[in-house]
Design a protein around this motif. Structure first.
Motif, mmCIF file in Angstrom:
data_model
loop_
_atom_site.group_PDB
_atom_site.id
_atom_site.type_symbol
_atom_site.label_atom_id
_atom_site.label_comp_id
_atom_site.label_asym_id
_atom_site.label_seq_id
_atom_site.Cartn_x
_atom_site.Cartn_y
_atom_site.Cartn_z
ATOM 1 N N PHE A 374 0.839 -1.213 0.000
ATOM 2 C CA PHE A 374 0.000 0.000 0.000
ATOM 3 C C PHE A 374 0.865 1.250 0.000
ATOM 4 C CE2 PHE A 374 -2.136 -3.529 1.934
ATOM 5 C CZ PHE A 374 -3.448 -3.440 1.493
ATOM 6 N N PRO A 375 0.668 2.130 -0.973
ATOM 7 C CA PRO A 375 1.464 3.368 -1.000
ATOM 8 C C PRO A 375 1.244 4.169 0.284
ATOM 9 C CG PRO A 375 0.218 3.100 -3.043
ATOM 10 C CD PRO A 375 -0.267 2.047 -2.098
ATOM 11 N N ASP A 376 2.297 4.825 0.718
ATOM 12 C CA ASP A 376 2.156 5.696 1.893
ATOM 13 C C ASP A 376 1.733 7.086 1.414
ATOM 14 O OD1 ASP A 376 2.165 7.018 4.238
ATOM 15 O OD2 ASP A 376 4.343 6.955 4.546
ATOM 16 N N PHE A 377 0.424 7.306 1.365
ATOM 17 C CA PHE A 377 -0.093 8.577 0.857
ATOM 18 C C PHE A 377 0.203 9.754 1.781
ATOM 19 C CE2 PHE A 377 -2.813 5.392 -1.226
ATOM 20 C CZ PHE A 377 -2.545 5.726 -2.549
ATOM 21 N N THR A 378 0.752 9.469 2.958
ATOM 22 C CA THR A 378 1.106 10.582 3.841
ATOM 23 C C THR A 378 2.502 11.112 3.506
ATOM 24 O OG1 THR A 378 2.154 9.331 5.629
ATOM 25 C CG2 THR A 378 -0.263 9.510 5.688
ATOM 26 N N ASN A 379 3.106 10.550 2.441
ATOM 27 C CA ASN A 379 4.400 11.041 1.995
ATOM 28 C C ASN A 379 4.163 11.907 0.747
ATOM 29 O OD1 ASN A 379 6.837 11.343 0.672
ATOM 30 N ND2 ASN A 379 7.588 9.298 1.196
ATOM 31 N N PRO A 380 4.573 13.189 0.793
ATOM 32 C CA PRO A 380 4.269 14.079 -0.352
ATOM 33 C C PRO A 380 4.853 13.583 -1.674
ATOM 34 C CG PRO A 380 5.663 15.189 1.303
ATOM 35 C CD PRO A 380 5.236 13.884 1.897
ATOM 36 N N GLU A 381 6.014 12.919 -1.595
ATOM 37 C CA GLU A 381 6.625 12.395 -2.817
ATOM 38 C C GLU A 381 5.761 11.269 -3.411
ATOM 39 O OE1 GLU A 381 10.893 11.922 -1.944
ATOM 40 O OE2 GLU A 381 10.813 10.397 -3.544
ATOM 41 N N VAL A 382 5.192 10.473 -2.523
ATOM 42 C CA VAL A 382 4.332 9.380 -2.979
ATOM 43 C C VAL A 382 3.060 9.961 -3.599
ATOM 44 C CG1 VAL A 382 2.991 7.354 -2.263
ATOM 45 C CG2 VAL A 382 5.248 7.797 -1.246
ATOM 46 N N ARG A 383 2.514 10.997 -2.991
ATOM 47 C CA ARG A 383 1.303 11.615 -3.552
ATOM 48 C C ARG A 383 1.582 12.169 -4.946
ATOM 49 N NH1 ARG A 383 0.623 13.777 1.777
ATOM 50 N NH2 ARG A 383 1.303 15.835 1.078
ATOM 51 N N GLU A 384 2.764 12.754 -5.102
ATOM 52 C CA GLU A 384 3.135 13.328 -6.392
ATOM 53 C C GLU A 384 3.247 12.211 -7.447
ATOM 54 O OE1 GLU A 384 3.246 16.351 -7.315
ATOM 55 O OE2 GLU A 384 4.127 15.930 -9.301
ATOM 56 N N TRP A 385 3.865 11.122 -7.065
ATOM 57 C CA TRP A 385 3.983 9.972 -7.975
ATOM 58 C C TRP A 385 2.600 9.436 -8.335
ATOM 59 C CZ3 TRP A 385 2.640 4.944 -6.000
ATOM 60 C CH2 TRP A 385 2.849 3.899 -6.905
ATOM 61 N N TRP A 386 1.769 9.282 -7.326
ATOM 62 C CA TRP A 386 0.420 8.746 -7.529
ATOM 63 C C TRP A 386 -0.371 9.642 -8.491
ATOM 64 C CZ3 TRP A 386 -1.954 4.261 -6.234
ATOM 65 C CH2 TRP A 386 -3.348 4.215 -6.240
ATOM 66 N N ALA A 387 -0.255 10.947 -8.290
ATOM 67 C CA ALA A 387 -0.967 11.891 -9.159
ATOM 68 C C ALA A 387 -0.557 11.652 -10.616
ATOM 69 C CB ALA A 387 -0.671 13.323 -8.735
ATOM 70 N N GLY A 388 0.732 11.419 -10.817
ATOM 71 C CA GLY A 388 1.248 11.210 -12.177
ATOM 72 C C GLY A 388 0.697 9.954 -12.836
ATOM 73 N N LEU A 389 0.289 8.973 -12.039
ATOM 74 C CA LEU A 389 -0.203 7.706 -12.590
ATOM 75 C C LEU A 389 -1.505 7.886 -13.380
ATOM 76 C CD1 LEU A 389 0.337 5.245 -9.567
ATOM 77 C CD2 LEU A 389 1.841 5.620 -11.531
ATOM 78 N N PHE A 390 -2.191 9.015 -13.177
ATOM 79 C CA PHE A 390 -3.499 9.205 -13.828
ATOM 80 C C PHE A 390 -3.405 9.721 -15.259
ATOM 81 C CE2 PHE A 390 -4.553 8.989 -9.371
ATOM 82 C CZ PHE A 390 -5.690 8.209 -9.384
ATOM 83 N N LYS A 391 -2.179 9.962 -15.706
ATOM 84 C CA LYS A 391 -2.013 10.570 -17.031
ATOM 85 C C LYS A 391 -2.769 9.800 -18.120
ATOM 86 C CE LYS A 391 1.510 12.743 -19.770
ATOM 87 N NZ LYS A 391 1.594 12.386 -21.094
ATOM 88 N N GLU A 392 -2.517 8.510 -18.190
ATOM 89 C CA GLU A 392 -3.112 7.750 -19.285
ATOM 90 C C GLU A 392 -4.648 7.717 -19.164
ATOM 91 O OE1 GLU A 392 -2.102 3.606 -19.517
ATOM 92 O OE2 GLU A 392 -2.993 3.450 -21.521
ATOM 93 N N LEU A 393 -5.117 7.400 -17.946
ATOM 94 C CA LEU A 393 -6.569 7.306 -17.734
ATOM 95 C C LEU A 393 -7.293 8.592 -18.141
ATOM 96 C CD1 LEU A 393 -7.244 5.615 -14.253
ATOM 97 C CD2 LEU A 393 -8.090 4.878 -16.488
ATOM 98 N N ILE A 394 -6.737 9.707 -17.723
ATOM 99 C CA ILE A 394 -7.451 10.972 -17.916
ATOM 100 C C ILE A 394 -7.117 11.611 -19.269
ATOM 101 C CG2 ILE A 394 -7.972 13.240 -16.886
ATOM 102 C CD1 ILE A 394 -8.731 10.848 -15.047
ATOM 103 N N SER A 395 -5.808 11.812 -19.533
ATOM 104 C CA SER A 395 -5.477 12.555 -20.761
ATOM 105 C C SER A 395 -5.681 11.707 -21.997
ATOM 106 C CB SER A 395 -4.019 12.994 -20.824
ATOM 107 O OG SER A 395 -3.543 13.410 -19.638
ATOM 108 N N GLU A 396 -5.349 10.437 -21.910
ATOM 109 C CA GLU A 396 -5.420 9.648 -23.133
ATOM 110 C C GLU A 396 -6.753 8.950 -23.318
ATOM 111 O OE1 GLU A 396 -1.747 7.371 -23.482
ATOM 112 O OE2 GLU A 396 -0.766 9.217 -22.789
#
Ligand code: GLC
Length: 798
Positions: A374-396
């Motif tokens: 389970f990603p540690d969403f309380t880590n800002p770096e992890v949140r930033e990485w997680w946000a990036g994962l949505f690129k394909e779903l949303i933009s493409e």
């Protein structure tokens, strides 16, 4: 193991006498003999923060709940020393701190006690985990009532109840069941017509006891962390709720389509099934804006993947659905399948982003995909990485919204249903165990998701929905009430939960319409949709294993009722959007329980069922089978029955007749209710005129209509349209003054004004002081006028 500790325990420790105090701008520090410090901060004249330490110093001050942009600043702060206490005075309240034991009391300027410590702050040392179990007890007043606390499935007034905040996956929960999915440690107290609020900003497992254990005592405590709470003075509930919402933050406007109707099931697949469901809505002319893909769209439940057998070309499917007005929303859970060939797993592993156990191994637990990390969403770096994962779903692919589930976080096949206590979290640079991070985990996941979806949806607005939440989650996401049951009791619960969420700052909420577990009868489904269209978030969802729950799973009559009520919601979209705007601007709850609407009237204090939708529409669901109507309380004032326009005088309980295709709905006399034509989805048709239903009243009443581009961010640059109407009714005259604000020019050029309840025959119509020609006969039949939207004053004269 700490249990649910009794309040008074012989090992409890108490502050001793104050030995000194210092003031530092807005804060006063009181030091006791036994190393306790109380830091009292005046944030606003009516908002005080109390923060205690027992160590002689404070740890880093960090909160996920507090919105950095909250308003602060006071007009007056004065501290004086009296014989037995210190006195802090602002322009709104007086706070006394007892020299002997640090106990606080808060009074209004007339010296009426609003809230006073009973034992006050006390604590128990916690050997097992270190730190303290922190406790607070307050005296409760006769007749005092309590509201708030998020999603609790019990009567609205919490007097006599004990509740627990520990986010829990509570499948098919029951009435009174504790704890549930959300943790919102905020309540409103009300006595002697004065309201105040307490926000206990502590993410550990916490409890609130409202005169349950002891008759005249209210208390709250947490299994760790600090005694850190905010006191809000009213005197109106509105002051309390809006300042709590200001402190913990407001959302941005959702895209207008998100206020439409949503259809969900576990699960629609394959593609042909999704298409069939979508087509059937259009065929039956039941408006619908969004369709959901539950976990089966994924490849073996791996987040950010697609099952190519069911969905061979998701991008094409999503765009075909979009052509027909459907937005596709997909589920994303926190558990990442342990699979060395799965890209998300590999990335997180390489970057070391998963939560770890105290001794080093990654936190491993079973969810839908099997064993997961389970990603540690309380880590800002992890949140930033997680946000990036949505690129394909949303933009493409073009997905328009994301549904975060299982984020309590839920773990299957373990007794506590979640992570063990020792799991480590970054907590934004304040490393801690899961005991502290548990209640905030879901919110941080939704926050990361929100940033991702927002980034890739830009310049459009994102839509996020979450199951778990802590105070402040409303800044990022909407929510639903979790896995309810298709029963009449659950309809009662849903009605209360959504009202409660609304006065707990988290208004964009709804329930699974029809119930998630088990199968509703057609009658129950109809009664639920009749309520659900008046909830800020409106979605049918079901577990799918008991048959279908689309409107056409029921008979013609239920289909017709669904169409009628969903269409009504679409007509009321400008009204709903306006109340959302008032929520983001002022923090005003979109649904107002009767007690919030009229706290002076004690008849409202124990009401559960009736609520005000926005500011001017009173709604009361039918919660029993075979009803021909029901008894309900109509609050003071004059109200028009929406279905037959008869006028009733409120301030009393009354029987209201209803047919099966109605529930009691009343409109406040004087209201001007804006309506759009029915559309099958937002933006389907060009709106040529705005309908205004004008409900005559003798006297004055204000109404507003907020509109903008319905998506995008131009509204933040002033491109909105705000119409403020002031109606004045006299014996033989009605006038409407219109004031406009904002730089957005709505597409329509006309208002169609319907007059309801006019007590006179109209002889003259005057627009901006000029008489206009109109057909008296047809007016008297239709009671309506079509006029240009460009007017300042309209007079209707008898
Ligand atoms: C959980 C959710 C429910 C969802 C199911 C499968 O039970 O609460 O809404 O349909 O998981 O994803």
């Amino acid at each position: 193991m700490i249990t649910n500790t009794e309040l008074e325990y012989k090992g409890d420790l108490y502050p001793s006498k104050i030995v000194s105090y210092t003031q530092d701008v807005d804060s006063v520090y009181f030091y006791t003999d036994n190393n306790v410090i109380l830091k009292l901060t005046v944030l606003r004249d009516s908002l005080i923060r109390f923060r205690f330490t027992t160590k002689g110093y404070f740890s880093n001050d960090f909160s996920y709940a507090i919105d950095k942009s909250h308003s602060h600043g006071y007009n007056h702060l004065e501290i004086s020393e009296e014989t037995t206490y210190y006195k802090i005075t602002t322009t709104k309240i007086v706070c006394k701190i007892q020299k002997a034991d640090l106990r606080a009391s808060i009074l209004d300027l007339k010296e009426n006690i609003i809230l006073e410590d009973e034992l006050g702050f006390h604590w128990e040392e916690c050997y097992e985990f270190g730190g303290n179990i922190v406790k607070m007890s307050k005296s409760s007043r006769d007749g005092e009532c309590f509201y708030g606390l998020g999603d609790k499935a019990t009567q609205l007034n919490l007097k006599g109840k004990r509740v627990e905040n520990f986010a829990t996956d509570q499948y098919a929960f029951q009435k009174e069941q504790e704890p549930l999915y959300k943790a919102v440690p905020f309540y409103i107290g009300l006595h002697h017509k004065q309201a105040y609020g307490i926000f206990f900003d502590n993410t550990f497992q916490s409890f609130f006891d409202f005169c349950h254990e002891r008759r005249n005592v209210t208390s709250f405590w947490a299994h760790g962390g600090e005694m850190n709470y905010y006191f809000f003075y009213g005197p109106s509930m509105q002051d309390v709720v809006t300042s709590y919402t200001d402190l913990t933050g407001k959302p941005e406007l959702p895209p207008l389509w998100a206020l439409g109707y949503h259809q969900c099931k576990w699960s629609y697949y394959p593609e042909s099934n999704v298409k069939e469901v979508a087509a059937k809505f259009r065929e039956l002319q039941i408006p619908c804006d969004a369709i959901y893909l539950d976990i089966d769209y994924m490849e073996g439940f791996r987040c950010f993947t697609w099952n190519k057998e069911y969905f061979p070309d998701p991008k094409r499917m999503v765009s075909e659905l979009a052509e027909d007005g459907f937005k596709t929303i997909v589920i994303i859970d926190p558990g990442i399948k342990i699979d060395k060939d799965y890209w998300v797993y590999k990335e997180a592993l390489a970057k070391d982003y998963f939560c770890k156990r105290a001794d080093g191994p990654y936190m491993k637990g079973k969810v839908w995909p099997g064993e997961c990390n389970f990603p540690d969403f309380t880590n800002p770096e992890v949140r930033e990485w997680w946000a990036g994962l949505f690129k394909e779903l949303i933009s493409e692919i073009g997905v328009k919204g994301v549904w975060n589930d299982m984020n309590e976080p839920a773990v299957m096949e373990v007794p506590n249903k979640t992570f063990p206590n020792d799991v480590r979290h970054d907590y934004d640079g304040n490393p801690c165990s899961h005991r502290k991070a548990h209640n905030i985990y879901g919110t941080q996941m939704a926050r990361a998701t929100y940033h991702g979806v927002k980034r890739f949806a830009y310049p459009k607005r994102p839509f996020i929905i979450t199951r778990s939440a802590y105070s402040g989650a409303q800044r990022y996401t909407s929510s639903w009430t979790g896995d309810n049951v298709a029963s009449w009791e659950h309809l009662w619960i849903a009605n209360i939960q959504v009202q409660r969420m609304s006065i707990s700052g988290m208004g964009f909420t709804g329930s699974d319409i029809g119930g998630f577990a088990e199968q509703p009868t057609g009658e129950l489904y109809a009664r639920w949709i009749q309520l659900g269209v008046f909830h800020p978030f409106c979605r049918t969802h079901s577990s799918g294993d008991h048959g279908n729950q689309e409107p056409w799973a029921f008979d013609e009559e239920v289909i017709d009722i669904t169409r009628k009520f969903v269409s009504l919601r679409y007509q009321l979209l400008p009204y709903l959007y306006t109340m959302f705007w008032q929520y983001i601007e002022e923090g005003t709850p979109m649904l107002k329980p009767l007690v919030y609407f009229d706290q002076e009237d004690i008849q409202t204090h124990y009401r559960n069922d009736e609520f005000i939708f926005g500011n001017q529409i009173l709604v009361c669901p039918i919660l029993e089978p075979n009803a021909q109507g029901r008894r309900m309380y109509v609050p003071k004032g004059q109200w028009y029955n929406y279905w037959n326009n008869t006028l009733v005088k409120g301030g009393k309980e009354m029987w209201v007749d209803t047919k099966f295709d109605e529930i009691p709905v009343f409109v406040k006399a004087g209201a001007i209710i804006p309506k759009y034509p029915v559309q099958q989805y937002v933006g389907e048709i060009e709106i040529e005129e705005l309908t205004l239903d004008v409900y005559y009243k003798e006297g004055k009443e204000k109404s507003v209509v907020y509109e903008d581009g319905q998506d995008g961010y131009d509204y933040k640059k002033g491109r909105f349209s705000l119409l403020s109407f002031q109606m004045t009714g006299k014996e033989k005259e009605l006038s409407i003054q219109l004031h406009k604000d904002g730089k957005f020019n709505t597409n329509y050029s006309k208002f169609k004004i319907n007059f309801i309840g006019l007590p006179f025959e109209v002889q003259k119509v005057r627009i901006d002081n000029e008489d206009v020609e109109f057909d008296t006969n047809s007016f008297n039949i239709e009671q309506s006028l079509l006029i240009s939207k460009e007017f300042s004053v309209l007079h209707i004269i008898g």
